[in-house]
Design an enzyme around this catalytic site. Sequence first.
Site, PDB file in Angstrom:
ATOM      1  N   CYS A 125       0.849  -1.184   0.000  1.00 16.96           N
ATOM      2  CA  CYS A 125       0.000   0.000   0.000  1.00 16.96           C
ATOM      3  C   CYS A 125       0.880   1.227   0.000  1.00 16.96           C
ATOM      4  O   CYS A 125       2.071   1.172   0.296  1.00 16.96           O
ATOM      5  CB  CYS A 125      -0.911   0.001   1.226  1.00 16.96           C
ATOM      6  SG  CYS A 125      -0.005  -0.007   2.780  1.00 16.96           S
ATOM      7  N   GLY A 126       0.289   2.347  -0.345  1.00 19.43           N
ATOM      8  CA  GLY A 126       1.025   3.596  -0.344  1.00 19.43           C
ATOM      9  C   GLY A 126       2.037   3.626  -1.473  1.00 19.43           C
ATOM     10  O   GLY A 126       1.868   3.031  -2.532  1.00 19.43           O
TER      11      GLY A 126
END
Length: 281
Positions: A125-126
């Site tokens: 994620c990110g």
Amino acid sequence: MIEKRPSFDAAAPAELPPAVAPVKLRQLGFDGGVIDRLDFLAEEVPVALVYNGISHAVMMASPADLEDFALGFSLSEGIIAGSNEIRDIETVTHEKGIEVKIELASERFHQLKERRRTIAGRTGCGLCGLDSLDAVARDLPVVTAATQVSLGAIDKALHALSPAQVMNAKAHALHAAAFADIDGNLLLVREDVGRHNALDKLIGALMAKKIDTTSGFGLITSRCSVEMVQKAAIAGLPLLVSVSAPTAMAVRVADEAGITLLALARRDSALSLTHPNRILP
């Protein structure tokens, strides 16, 4: 002259701007005083951007000028290269929010699907991995326009900006992005609870009205982050004036993209950070 926008009477809530709502509240004074009164708050609703039937993003935004928002977002996010690649825009209001249905040209939609497939295939994620970091450090066009603007014109536009923020005058919680000609006359103002949204709306309005972005300059009431500079570069704005401070990365990107950046612009001064050759005394 500034684009004609409706004026609103505080005593007539039915005529409020679309992104402002009346609310009853109790004002409590620290001296013990209590006042019940009517006030106004900024509306904030989920806005889903749906391309050819596929939802691409949901943004919290002010429910105003959403067709401009769809155009500007599509350009600044690299989904389109010009307004001619959008066949139709339709806004549909639901109980839980608003759908903006955008019909893309077939080739552009194919490219969007490939892009979505690439994003979906990543793990984590990110900002995960080199691809994600490369996506943030976007390749931007260099703005080479020889546009020059006097400090007097910038001062004139700054003086006109606050009175032109009709929704913020009521709710005091909206950012604005504006475009002025080289003489400092405001031509367009767009407002939103999100600073990125406000700038996307302005970019969309400039596209819809076929206004040459090199014929003037942009103004924003918010902090000047790198995303704001990236959007300005993609729109071809040669000069961006921010009433707040920039980030160091925003200054570096503005320098690389050929954008003249003025920050902490007040009615008596401004900080010149990049490409000062476009500023006349």
